[in-house]
Design a protein around this motif. Structure first.
Motif, mmCIF file in Angstrom:
data_model
loop_
_atom_site.group_PDB
_atom_site.id
_atom_site.type_symbol
_atom_site.label_atom_id
_atom_site.label_comp_id
_atom_site.label_asym_id
_atom_site.label_seq_id
_atom_site.Cartn_x
_atom_site.Cartn_y
_atom_site.Cartn_z
ATOM 1 N N PHE A 61 46.896 38.811 -33.590
ATOM 2 C CA PHE A 61 46.567 39.035 -34.992
ATOM 3 C C PHE A 61 47.830 39.128 -35.830
ATOM 4 N N GLU A 68 44.744 42.947 -53.720
ATOM 5 C CA GLU A 68 43.305 42.932 -53.884
ATOM 6 C C GLU A 68 42.785 41.516 -53.703
ATOM 7 N N LEU A 69 41.770 41.363 -52.899
ATOM 8 C CA LEU A 69 41.234 40.029 -52.656
ATOM 9 C C LEU A 69 40.513 39.467 -53.865
ATOM 10 N N ALA A 78 45.097 33.905 -49.495
ATOM 11 C CA ALA A 78 44.527 34.384 -48.232
ATOM 12 C C ALA A 78 43.809 33.253 -47.516
ATOM 13 N N ILE A 82 44.943 32.088 -43.803
ATOM 14 C CA ILE A 82 44.020 32.069 -42.673
ATOM 15 C C ILE A 82 44.041 30.699 -42.007
ATOM 16 N N ASN A 91 44.719 35.208 -35.609
ATOM 17 C CA ASN A 91 43.684 35.670 -36.522
ATOM 18 C C ASN A 91 44.326 36.525 -37.588
ATOM 19 N N VAL A 92 43.723 36.537 -38.746
ATOM 20 C CA VAL A 92 44.326 37.261 -39.866
ATOM 21 C C VAL A 92 43.520 38.509 -40.219
ATOM 22 N N LEU A 93 44.234 39.593 -40.334
ATOM 23 C CA LEU A 93 43.648 40.868 -40.710
ATOM 24 C C LEU A 93 44.090 41.157 -42.129
ATOM 25 N N ILE A 94 43.142 41.283 -43.030
ATOM 26 C CA ILE A 94 43.520 41.498 -44.427
ATOM 27 C C ILE A 94 43.442 42.973 -44.791
ATOM 28 N N GLU A 95 44.533 43.479 -45.330
ATOM 29 C CA GLU A 95 44.562 44.867 -45.779
ATOM 30 C C GLU A 95 44.763 44.878 -47.282
ATOM 31 N N GLN A 96 43.954 45.626 -47.979
ATOM 32 C CA GLN A 96 44.094 45.716 -49.431
ATOM 33 C C GLN A 96 44.804 47.013 -49.809
ATOM 34 N N LEU B 69 37.155 31.719 -49.072
ATOM 35 C CA LEU B 69 37.613 32.903 -49.791
ATOM 36 C C LEU B 69 37.971 32.593 -51.230
ATOM 37 N N SER B 79 36.269 41.711 -50.452
ATOM 38 C CA SER B 79 37.001 42.898 -50.859
ATOM 39 C C SER B 79 36.160 44.152 -50.621
ATOM 40 N N VAL B 92 38.258 44.135 -40.531
ATOM 41 C CA VAL B 92 37.460 42.948 -40.832
ATOM 42 C C VAL B 92 38.247 41.672 -40.564
#
Lengths: 328, 328
Positions: A61, A68-69, A78, A82, A91-96, B69, B79, B92
């Motif tokens: 990952f 913010e998405l 993003a 990805i 794999n991509v883990l998105i953190e906001q 996305l 989000s 996620v």
DNA sequence: TCGGGTCTTTACATCGTTGGAACAACGATG
DNA sequence: CATCGTTGTTCCAACGATGTAAAGACCCGA
């Protein structure tokens, strides 16, 4: 769910031989290879990534830390990250972070080395001492603080300069800027580009025409525009530090019956898809987002694979001229 | 990076005692607990999630499978899903399908049970026999195929009906619809809502006024609108099956100098942030996206925790009236 | 003092995978 | 025929965490 053991039993070989086949090791007898492959097929074997990574010391990952998405620029980015990560089986883990210092710190501390192999950061508020990272990382955009982490992004000064030059070339002389920000690195750079473009055209720099924006959302652009329209002498053009600000600014202008571009030319930054379809469509600086995504991911991949230290990468940009500066 | 073993050695207890402290097991002597906690602090221990999950048989991830996305609706939803998942200590993983059958199949097969604990799916093209899932899942929106998977979403028929009723209440009689689609479940439902609203007002249903759209992007809306404007008798209103189509439609109208809402009223669906700031701003059906995200995540959490089978969840929606139907 | 229960801790096996060593089979070489 | 290197395979340990079972410590009443 089938494990290597199940496959091995079915194929009549050892677990390791199956592992060898799965991992493409050359020296497996054709006969065995065939039997193993059939068994793999029959059981529908899928490697347990947790176990594999535990053994290999990798997680598979990468983290993408962004404000913010729901901000189009980051959503588009993003999407591309990805896709780029997939090419390296990441794999991509998105953190906001929602642009807050607390959010960014939280994201950073949660990125233990067993959670991700690497991280792509798009920070807005971080301080120097926050960058105690436990995994390789790259920064997107620019950041005021000077940390020993590679950066990927466009030349913000040059891009902003190009935007303002465009306005000047159209004959505008009273050009405002929306998006100044005390801590945001890119804001300072774009402001510098604005300054330089004015200077090289011998236009005066007027403090009243530089309006700050805290959040770079549409609402901030609208508020900033209203304050500009309240000035004794209105600007005849405005350079917004991102497209959302510009969209908000155009909205505020429309509400005051100020015509774009006849009364007011507008340039944005980011070239969101939204800006192509707005009325009027928005002239904007277009960073090559795909190049950014690929550069960031490739940089990290090389760093993780070979451990080499990496340089910054400057990605290209262009100016997309549309109706907000040149009537159709 | 510190492991349980390191902490145990430092605290002078066994690995398991440390594990017990970390996991909040009650029966640990206060003295030992203190020493362990100090050691945890000193080493900066963070559990290796891969190892923990290997042992526990959980991964700590859920998948969010969506078309793209860069589509604002999905970005906003993602989000919210990320935020909701965080409350259950879930990370996620976002998979993009780009709306293709191949993409959706690929996403589904990559979702082995060791990769994610559960999945939230927003399919557009899947067939019945594709739903051989190895993990619990919920579907977002509606889907034509009848599969035994819980659904979360609004009542699309009622929402579309509300949108068209609104147009009828404003006196429009020649109302077009953009977004018909042969395989998309929601498209059929929204079309049905459109039909019903016309029927209850005794307005004729005219095939020429129903325009298909393959991709629900802005460009598709613009193309559809152009074809409507080429009709011998133009519509006086149009209901678009999502906001992007509506934005494209308004753009095409502007290019033909058709005024919105004076000559043409427009209603969208999704209530993207973008639609609040467009000129004119867009009247739209507003699904409660936060409710959708929470319902989906909570449903899956209960399913995974207690194994209970789950019902569908219907989330609320509202109609946001803006300038595209009612001039300010 | 002993038996019996309640706490508290530990050793060990295990999850599924892969690296490394060991070993076996083979033809080729001297 | 002994030796050798190349292939091909297996066995074992290990990654870091946790469940299980069993052992040890402790306290109570008889």
């Amino acid at each position: 769910m089938a494990t290597l053991k199940d496959v091995a039993r079915l194929a009549g070989v050892s677990v390791k031989t199956v592992s060898n086949v799965v991992n493409g090791y050359s020296f497996v007898k054709p006969d065995n290879r065939r039997r193993v492959e059939e068994a793999l097929e029959a059981t529908g074997y899928r490697p347990n990534l947790g176990a594999r990574n535990l053994r290999r010391g990798r997680t598979g990952f990468i983290a993408l830390v962004l404000p913010e998405l729901s901000i189009p620029y980051f959503a588009e980015l993003a999407s591309l990250v990805i896709a780029a990560a997939q090419e390296h089986e990441w794999n991509v883990l998105i953190e906001q972070t929602f642009g807050t210092l607390a959010g960014e710190r939280a994201a950073l501390t949660s990125l233990g080395p067993h959670l991700v192999d690497a991280a792509i950061l798009s920070p807005e508020a971080l301080q120097v001492d926050d960058f105690q990272l436990s995994v390789p990382a790259v920064l997107l955009g620019e950041h005021a603080v000077d940390v020993p982490i590679s950066r990927v992004g466009i030349d913000n000064v040059a891009a902003a300069q190009a935007a303002v030059r465009h306005l000047i070339s159209l004959g505008h002389e009273r050009i405002a800027a929306i998006g100044a920000h005390p801590h945001r690195g890119t804001a300072a750079l774009r402001l510098e580009g604005y300054r330089r473009a004015l200077a090289e055209a011998s236009l005066p720099f007027d403090d009243d025409l530089v309006v700050p924006a805290l959040n770079y959302h549409r609402a901030d652009g609208a508020a900033a525009m209203r304050s500009l329209l309240d000035l004794p002498t209105r600007p005849d053009a405005v350079f917004c530090f991102n497209d959302l600000l510009a969209i908000g600014a155009m909205r505020a202008a429309a509400e005051r019956l100020v015509r774009v571009p006849a009364d007011l030319a507008v340039v944005g930054f980011d070239n969101n898809e939204e800006s192509v379809y707005s009325s009027p469509s928005l002239t904007s600086i277009a960073p090559d987002k795909s190049a950014i995504a690929h550069a960031a991911v490739d940089l990290l991949h090389r760093r993780v694979e070979s451990g080499e230290l990496l340089d910054d990468v400057e990605t290209p940009f262009s100016l997309q001229v549309r109706e907000s500066t040149v009537a159709r």
